[in-house]
Design a protein around this motif. Structure first.
Motif: not given
Length: 84
Positions: A8-14, A33-35, A41-43, A65-70
């Motif tokens: 949630t602080d940085d919605p990007y994967t580096t 991205f996995k819960d 959740m998405a690829t 992904v939608g809800d990044v917090s997940r």
């Protein structure tokens, strides 16, 4: 190589992509991205151009992904082949 998984602080994967070849190349970076239960959740994929013997840091958006917090985990293959 995964440097940072989206949150949630940085919605990007580096990710860091290294090119061991003696010529410039493009690589397809795949991030899953996995819960908390391990559900994907998405690829997403990004094309990354890397100079010969170079390294590039790429930020991949988690917008799909939608809800990044997940997001609890990001999967990035340790090795990818160069695209022609």
């Amino acid at each position: 190589m995964l440097k940072h998984c989206a949150d949630t602080d940085d919605p990007y994967t580096t990710v860091e992509v290294r090119n061991p070849n003696t010529r410039d190349a493009s690589f397809t970076v795949k991030v899953s991205f996995k819960d908390a239960s391990g559900f994907t959740m998405a690829t997403t994929t990004d094309q990354v151009s890397v100079p010969a013997k170079g390294t590039v840091t790429q930020r991949v958006s988690a917008a799909r992904v939608g809800d990044v917090s997940r997001i609890k985990h990001c999967d990035v293959p340790r090795r990818v082949d160069a695209s022609e």
